[in-house]
Design an enzyme around this catalytic site. Sequence first.
Site, PDB file in Angstrom:
ATOM      1  N   ASP A  90       0.865  -1.167   0.000  1.00 19.87           N
ATOM      2  CA  ASP A  90       0.000   0.000   0.000  1.00 19.87           C
ATOM      3  C   ASP A  90       0.918   1.238   0.000  1.00 19.87           C
ATOM      4  O   ASP A  90       2.144   1.136   0.100  1.00 19.87           O
ATOM      5  CB  ASP A  90      -0.957  -0.008   1.192  1.00 19.87           C
ATOM      6  CG  ASP A  90      -2.207   0.822   0.877  1.00 19.87           C
ATOM      7  OD1 ASP A  90      -2.154   1.643  -0.065  1.00 19.87           O
ATOM      8  OD2 ASP A  90      -3.226   0.672   1.572  1.00 19.87           O
TER       9      ASP A  90
HETATM   10  C1  BGC Z   1      -5.086   3.085   0.060  1.00 12.65           C
HETATM   11  C2  BGC Z   1      -5.244   2.005  -0.992  1.00 12.65           C
HETATM   12  C3  BGC Z   1      -5.102   2.600  -2.358  1.00 12.65           C
HETATM   13  C4  BGC Z   1      -3.774   3.303  -2.446  1.00 12.65           C
HETATM   14  C5  BGC Z   1      -3.486   3.896  -3.802  1.00 12.65           C
HETATM   15  C6  BGC Z   1      -3.867   3.934  -0.163  1.00 12.65           C
HETATM   16  O1  BGC Z   1      -3.847   5.042   0.651  1.00 12.65           O
HETATM   17  O2  BGC Z   1      -5.041   2.467   1.329  1.00 12.65           O
HETATM   18  O3  BGC Z   1      -6.482   1.361  -0.839  1.00 12.65           O
HETATM   19  O4  BGC Z   1      -5.226   1.585  -3.320  1.00 12.65           O
HETATM   20  O5  BGC Z   1      -3.749   4.357  -1.507  1.00 12.65           O
HETATM   21  O6  BGC Z   1      -4.244   4.992  -4.081  1.00 12.65           O
END
Ligand code: BGC
Length: 763
Positions: A291
């Site tokens: 993530d």
């Molecule tokens: C979120 C994810 C997301 C990623 C990319 C993160 O802050 O937890 O769910 O896919 O950002 O945008």
Amino acid sequence: MRNFRKNSFCLLLIGLSQFCLAQNIHKKNTNPANKEAFIQTLISKMTLDEKLGQLTLYTSDMSVTGPIMRDNYKQDIMSGRCGNIFNAYTPVYTRKLQDMAMQSRLKIPLLFGYDVIHGHKTIFPIPLGESCAWDTLLSEQSAKIAATEASADGLHWTYSPMVDITRDPRWGRVAEGSGEDPVLGSAIARAKVKGYQGTDLKSKESILSCVKHFALYGAPVAGRDYNTVDMSMQSMFNVYLPPYKAAIDAGAASVMSSFNEINGVPATANKWLMTDLLRKQWGFKGFVVTDYTSINEMVNHGNVANEYEAGVAALNAGIDMDMQGAVYITYLKAAVEKNEVKIADIDAAVYRILDAKWQLGLFENPYLYCDEKRAKNNIMTTEHLQAAEQTATASMVLLKNDNNLLPLKNEESIAFIGPFVKNKRDLIGNWSAAGDYTQAKSLWDAVAAKTVGKASISYALGANVTDDTLLIQKMHIQEFIDKRSAETLINEAITVASKANIIVMALGESEGMSGEAASRSAIGIPPNQMNLLKAIHALGKPIVLLLSNGRPLSLSWENEHVSAILETWFLGTQSGPAICKVLFGDENPSGKLTMSFPRSIGQVPIYYAAKNTGRPFDNNQKYTSKYLDIPNTPLYPFGFGLSYTQFNYSNLQLNQNQFKKNDTIAASVTITNTGKIDGYEIVQLYVQDLVGSSTRPLKELKKFSKVFLKAGTSKQVCFKITMDELYFYNANMERVLEPGQFKLFIGKNVNEVLETSFELIGN
Ligand code: BGC
């Protein structure tokens, strides 16, 4: 003329040879036997920097969800130090970026990812809402449409499905998942993967899915986003892990590691999770991305001292791609030199990422998804909008309907009051990707069109979505706030409501009150809107409450005082028309809750699959498991939802009363639509294993079926349960099927059920 002929002949020859070359490459690349050779050869030509570049994912400057933004990612692309980009779309922009990759030494195409969570431009209901349709075909359809639009807009990869089971409505990200149940959650997870990826990843209309957030992100302590997860192995394997596994079994091409730690080890450094379980036990062959900066965040977690150690821990745990943190590209070269990371492990990670690009057909044509014609023709089509409206209609849950107040009949005058009547901004909900809220259809517009010449309608805002200035700032909604005082707004609403014979109040949370980093400690309708509701209620007129929200709310006061309540979540682009159809009875609501709605925040976490305890609830006995002030039960249980018609359940039957371990249980029930309106009913089958070597939940959903019944007709609904579905993990973490007595229930929600029993005998 001759020259022209000669030139055109030459051109023809050149064209032909290029075509043949392309065909050759194509043949070479599509032959699975050659895939490995192709990728291995490519890897053998790569420098370590280029390899780490393939393990690197940066955000473009189109939209950003996290704290870090690199300015120089374009140079990184051209020098092969960045192989993947997210938050970049449109054929023009992705072509521009792909051009840069084509200037790099090895011309490895970029992979473009994005959070296409519930639609790309045609926005569908938020996932929690969509899950309430209990309709895997609809779930698959919305994913397929999202993939069609996203791929037409230059994208290869979506960070969806989010399959985190959750039992805590304080956590804002409940909006993005399918609720509290592993069986329903798994079914939806499979449908989503199928919808995004189709049967052939090489098809221009399919994109890679990414199951997230692996693992257990939905169980943060106290419902606070990013918080620690501390969970028994049994809960993990019986409840939380099945939907990830289902998505992987369905062929999900990638997995995203979660931000949280699991019992002391952050998911992103968790070798047991990423390698032993995911790859060795579950056989996952795709790639794992972190993530957003979750490698860097391990320094804060405190399991490593610095980013170097974090990178080493992540790579050695089995993490392939570093999202936005630039840790791999910065530190892993040194780690290889120090022999703290093996080059073979880096190569394996690179292989998995190149494999995904290969599967998408990007080595044959890096610009496969950069087709402006498709972007023009395949986005927000009439067909897509209709599908979004169909899903929106199926996602609504009727929570209360005293005296059949709904659907609205021949009312002369209806007052529409509240911040969600004319609102468009919130309708598309959180994580609305490239969705444009100005294209969403408001309730007011739909109602105005519907009631022309039939009823007089009036409107008052009545209240802003919130009065909390800090929250307004955090959600960046200053421009949507009416500056008049709360009192003025309420008084205006009272004047409008006084002249109507029925009042529809559209209240709830703004979209920014759920989603990432949007946990709430109080999960009611915001206080200023409650003041409005109470003031209007004092007029003594019938009230229909329409709710927009991204999580279960505590609605005890509302349930006691308001005649009808319709849960509409955030339904997406077609919100207004969908709500209008249900409001006026053109559609019969059929959604059922996929998360329990608590009576009060004090009951949280609350879920139906609870255990009995040694001192089960007994209101007359002091020393039993209960609260002094409220019952244990939720306000609206899991699986609950009303219809404009009534369904009667009868004749619950089993094929046998004793089963052996290779038998199949066949259960049937007769459902009768005893009302005057046609409708869908979601029939639910639960099981209770009465005695287990480890204690078992009071009920577990095993099957469900959505059936359509014309008014006055009956249908027999049959379910088959294999013994595999009765296995569970015991305290020794063995997956067991234990002989003994079971109860089996079929009903309209977890509480309103018919009951029978059976025995599972040894051998
Ligand atoms: C979120 C994810 C997301 C990623 C990319 C993160 O802050 O937890 O769910 O896919 O950002 O945008």
